[in-house]
Design a protein around this motif. Structure first.
Motif, PDB file in Angstrom:
ATOM      1  N   PRO A  88      -2.450  -4.754  -2.028  1.00  0.00           N
ATOM      2  CA  PRO A  88      -1.931  -3.515  -2.621  1.00  0.00           C
ATOM      3  C   PRO A  88      -1.089  -2.755  -1.613  1.00  0.00           C
ATOM      4  O   PRO A  88      -1.235  -2.918  -0.389  1.00  0.00           O
ATOM      5  CB  PRO A  88      -3.204  -2.737  -2.983  1.00  0.00           C
ATOM      6  CG  PRO A  88      -4.244  -3.262  -2.059  1.00  0.00           C
ATOM      7  CD  PRO A  88      -3.910  -4.705  -1.822  1.00  0.00           C
ATOM      8  N   SER A  89      -0.206  -1.911  -2.103  1.00  0.00           N
ATOM      9  CA  SER A  89       0.721  -1.202  -1.214  1.00  0.00           C
ATOM     10  C   SER A  89       0.029  -0.128  -0.391  1.00  0.00           C
ATOM     11  O   SER A  89       0.449   0.172   0.727  1.00  0.00           O
ATOM     12  CB  SER A  89       1.862  -0.580  -2.035  1.00  0.00           C
ATOM     13  OG  SER A  89       1.347   0.290  -3.025  1.00  0.00           O
ATOM     14  N   VAL A  90      -1.027   0.475  -0.933  1.00  0.00           N
ATOM     15  CA  VAL A  90      -1.718   1.562  -0.239  1.00  0.00           C
ATOM     16  C   VAL A  90      -3.224   1.352  -0.335  1.00  0.00           C
ATOM     17  O   VAL A  90      -3.749   1.094  -1.415  1.00  0.00           O
ATOM     18  CB  VAL A  90      -1.361   2.935  -0.852  1.00  0.00           C
ATOM     19  CG1 VAL A  90      -2.115   4.048  -0.141  1.00  0.00           C
ATOM     20  CG2 VAL A  90       0.144   3.191  -0.791  1.00  0.00           C
ATOM     21  N   CYS A  91      -3.919   1.443   0.793  1.00  0.00           N
ATOM     22  CA  CYS A  91      -5.381   1.429   0.792  1.00  0.00           C
ATOM     23  C   CYS A  91      -5.868   1.952   2.141  1.00  0.00           C
ATOM     24  O   CYS A  91      -5.129   1.934   3.133  1.00  0.00           O
ATOM     25  CB  CYS A  91      -5.938   0.034   0.523  1.00  0.00           C
ATOM     26  SG  CYS A  91      -5.328  -1.236   1.615  1.00  0.00           S
ATOM     27  N   ASP A  92      -7.098   2.414   2.176  1.00  0.00           N
ATOM     28  CA  ASP A  92      -7.668   2.977   3.396  1.00  0.00           C
ATOM     29  C   ASP A  92      -8.189   1.897   4.339  1.00  0.00           C
ATOM     30  O   ASP A  92      -8.254   2.115   5.552  1.00  0.00           O
ATOM     31  CB  ASP A  92      -8.814   3.941   3.049  1.00  0.00           C
ATOM     32  CG  ASP A  92      -8.333   5.175   2.309  1.00  0.00           C
ATOM     33  OD1 ASP A  92      -7.240   5.682   2.661  1.00  0.00           O
ATOM     34  OD2 ASP A  92      -9.027   5.637   1.386  1.00  0.00           O
ATOM     35  N   TYR A  93      -8.577   0.753   3.805  1.00  0.00           N
ATOM     36  CA  TYR A  93      -9.091  -0.344   4.631  1.00  0.00           C
ATOM     37  C   TYR A  93      -9.020  -1.633   3.832  1.00  0.00           C
ATOM     38  O   TYR A  93      -8.950  -1.618   2.600  1.00  0.00           O
ATOM     39  CB  TYR A  93     -10.539  -0.077   5.082  1.00  0.00           C
ATOM     40  CG  TYR A  93     -11.506   0.014   3.938  1.00  0.00           C
ATOM     41  CD1 TYR A  93     -12.189  -1.105   3.462  1.00  0.00           C
ATOM     42  CD2 TYR A  93     -11.725   1.228   3.277  1.00  0.00           C
ATOM     43  CE1 TYR A  93     -13.050  -1.019   2.386  1.00  0.00           C
ATOM     44  CE2 TYR A  93     -12.587   1.326   2.199  1.00  0.00           C
ATOM     45  CZ  TYR A  93     -13.246   0.199   1.759  1.00  0.00           C
ATOM     46  OH  TYR A  93     -14.095   0.285   0.682  1.00  0.00           O
ATOM     47  N   VAL A  94      -9.050  -2.741   4.550  1.00  0.00           N
ATOM     48  CA  VAL A  94      -8.977  -4.076   3.940  1.00  0.00           C
ATOM     49  C   VAL A  94     -10.161  -4.913   4.417  1.00  0.00           C
ATOM     50  O   VAL A  94     -10.402  -5.031   5.624  1.00  0.00           O
ATOM     51  CB  VAL A  94      -7.666  -4.785   4.309  1.00  0.00           C
ATOM     52  CG1 VAL A  94      -7.679  -6.236   3.833  1.00  0.00           C
ATOM     53  CG2 VAL A  94      -6.469  -4.049   3.732  1.00  0.00           C
ATOM     54  N   ILE A  95     -10.898  -5.463   3.464  1.00  0.00           N
ATOM     55  CA  ILE A  95     -11.907  -6.481   3.757  1.00  0.00           C
ATOM     56  C   ILE A  95     -11.270  -7.830   3.458  1.00  0.00           C
ATOM     57  O   ILE A  95     -10.847  -8.084   2.327  1.00  0.00           O
ATOM     58  CB  ILE A  95     -13.167  -6.289   2.901  1.00  0.00           C
ATOM     59  CG1 ILE A  95     -13.808  -4.928   3.169  1.00  0.00           C
ATOM     60  CG2 ILE A  95     -14.168  -7.417   3.157  1.00  0.00           C
ATOM     61  CD1 ILE A  95     -14.916  -4.572   2.196  1.00  0.00           C
TER      62      ILE A  95
END
Length: 267
Positions: A88-95
């Motif tokens: 996704p273009s925007v997120c607070d963190y990536v798992i």
């Protein structure tokens, strides 16, 4: 009151979870949590059965729930990004996670069902389960380069249906050599989750195994507790008990999200 007050690997009805965002948030508040992260499964065009279904609806609901619980609960917008999923273009963190082994043009789901798992061994790997394990860990090693996640999810998911060593020996030299290569691909200071999802379902132990946790600890990897909750009752499942287990393995601290910041907690 739990020592770890943050849980950021969760799934709601916007992908394959059973409970709404608001129900999850209310349960987290009542359980003493201060940070809750929603981590929908990234869109995978080759398999739409479990991933995000309505991204715009998700974002709208996320901000509604975030405002509703403002001052009581920090709510984060995350994603569980499959190695072959769309970011996704925007997120607070990536798992970052591996749910599929790519074989030619095929994407093989390794945690869909035991029947499918066995069929992959038989039909794709000609009965050679260790060839399948090797492929899994080779592709797990690619997470660092191709995804660069904030958190590495259920590192040894390939063991989901292997309770009691049903298909391969998780303490065997060959298996551990493949796992070790994937661990060595992690950057120093990487964060790996201790995933309680399988334990909550009564299907087995935590991910990763004790042997891999010790490899990671020697590598300088940091650890974060995660419920991988697909329902509200799974939030924070056995977090305190798991901290004691980690301490017995030689782990001296874990990290948790406090708002958008990762902070270290001694155990």
């Amino acid at each position: 009151m739990p020592l770890i007050k943050s849980d950021v690997h969760t799934h709601t009805t916007f992908c394959d979870g059973k409970d709404s965002m608001q129900d999850m948030a209310e349960y987290a508040c009542n359980s003493g949590f201060t940070t809750l992260g929603f981590s929908f499964h990234s869109f995978t065009p080759f398999d739409k059965s479990y991933c995000i279904r309505d991204y715009f609806g998700y974002i709208k609901e996320f901000y509604r729930v975030k405002e509703l619980y403002g001052g009581r609960l920090d709510i984060l917008n995350g994603v569980e990004l499959d190695l072959y999923g769309e970011r996704p273009s925007v997120c607070d963190y990536v798992i970052g996670s591996v749910h599929y082994i790519k074989n030619g043009e095929r994407y093989l789901a390794i945690d869909c069902s035991e029947e499918i798992f066995c069929d992959i061994i038989k039909r794709v790997y000609d009965g050679d389960v260790m060839a399948m394990v090797k492929s899994y860990y080779e592709q797990t090693a690619e997470l660092a380069k191709n995804v660069n996640p904030d958190v590495y999810g259920h590192f040894d998911l390939i063991t989901r249906y292997n309770a009691g060593g049903k298909y391969f020996d998780e303490n065997g030299e060959e298996y551990l050599s493949y796992a070790e290569k994937a661990v060595q691909a992690l950057p120093r200071g990487a964060v790996a989750e201790i995933n309680l999802g399988r334990a909550f379902k009564g299907e087995g132990d935590i991910y990763p195994s004790e042997a891999i946790i010790k490899m990671m600890n020697a590598r300088g990897v940091k650890f974060m507790l995660s419920s991988d909750a697909h329902c509200k009752q799974a939030l924070g499942y056995k977090f305190d008990e798991t901290l004691l287990r980690l301490k017995a393995m030689g782990v001296t601290s874990v990290v948790e999200y406090k708002g958008k910041n990762l902070v270290e907690v001694e155990i």
